[in-house]
Write a protein that holds these residues in place. Structure first.
Motif, PDB file in Angstrom:
ATOM      1  N   ILE A  34       0.821  -1.206   0.000  1.00  0.00           N
ATOM      2  CA  ILE A  34       0.000   0.000   0.000  1.00  0.00           C
ATOM      3  C   ILE A  34       0.858   1.260   0.000  1.00  0.00           C
ATOM      4  N   CYS A  35       2.002   1.201   0.689  1.00  0.00           N
ATOM      5  CA  CYS A  35       2.880   2.366   0.784  1.00  0.00           C
ATOM      6  C   CYS A  35       4.324   1.935   0.517  1.00  0.00           C
ATOM      7  N   PRO A  36       4.734   1.905  -0.748  1.00  0.00           N
ATOM      8  CA  PRO A  36       6.086   1.450  -1.081  1.00  0.00           C
ATOM      9  C   PRO A  36       7.194   2.273  -0.442  1.00  0.00           C
ATOM     10  N   ALA A  37       6.916   3.517  -0.080  1.00  0.00           N
ATOM     11  CA  ALA A  37       7.942   4.379   0.517  1.00  0.00           C
ATOM     12  C   ALA A  37       8.440   3.839   1.855  1.00  0.00           C
ATOM     13  N   ILE A  38       7.632   3.043   2.547  1.00  0.00           N
ATOM     14  CA  ILE A  38       8.054   2.486   3.826  1.00  0.00           C
ATOM     15  C   ILE A  38       8.122   0.962   3.805  1.00  0.00           C
ATOM     16  N   CYS A  39       8.140   0.363   2.633  1.00  0.00           N
ATOM     17  CA  CYS A  39       8.171  -1.089   2.506  1.00  0.00           C
ATOM     18  C   CYS A  39       9.580  -1.618   2.797  1.00  0.00           C
TER      19      CYS A  39
END
Length: 113
Positions: A34-39
């Motif tokens: 859902i949020c690749p920036a924090i994956c």
């Protein structure tokens, strides 16, 4: 560190709450689509693709503390970075910030469940 089914796992030989390592159970790390920036899985993939392994260590250098301090100081010094601008806005210097809370506090939070 390894893979099992749909997640990555990692074992810490000891932690703040288990200094001897009696409860050395693997911690599961899952992807965040859902949020690749924090994956964490994507971050690990980008790191592995952009750093060639020259040793058996995941991160280079003999002292992870010094590596982290040097990187943090560099980021806070570059004038075009938002971090440097924010420090100036708050009237702070890079020397006012330490690494203990970032390194140890986050690690303790993540590994303590």
């Amino acid at each position: 560190m390894g893979w099992k089914d749909d997640h990555m796992w990692i074992c810490f030989p000891h932690s703040k709450t288990d200094q001897v390592g009696e409860r050395n159970e693997p911690k599961s790390i899952y992807a965040n689509p859902i949020c690749p920036a924090i994956c964490p899985i994507l971050a690990m993939g980008v790191y592995l693709m952009s750093h060639s392994p020259d040793t058996r260590k995941l991160f280079p250098g003999g002292s992870q503390y010094h590596r982290f301090v040097n990187c943090l100081q560099k980021v806070m010094t570059l004038p075009e970075r938002a971090v440097c601008q924010e420090l100036q806005r708050l009237g702070m210097n890079k020397e006012d910030l330490g690494t203990h809370s970032i390194r140890k506090g986050a690690a303790t939070y993540c590994t303590s469940g």
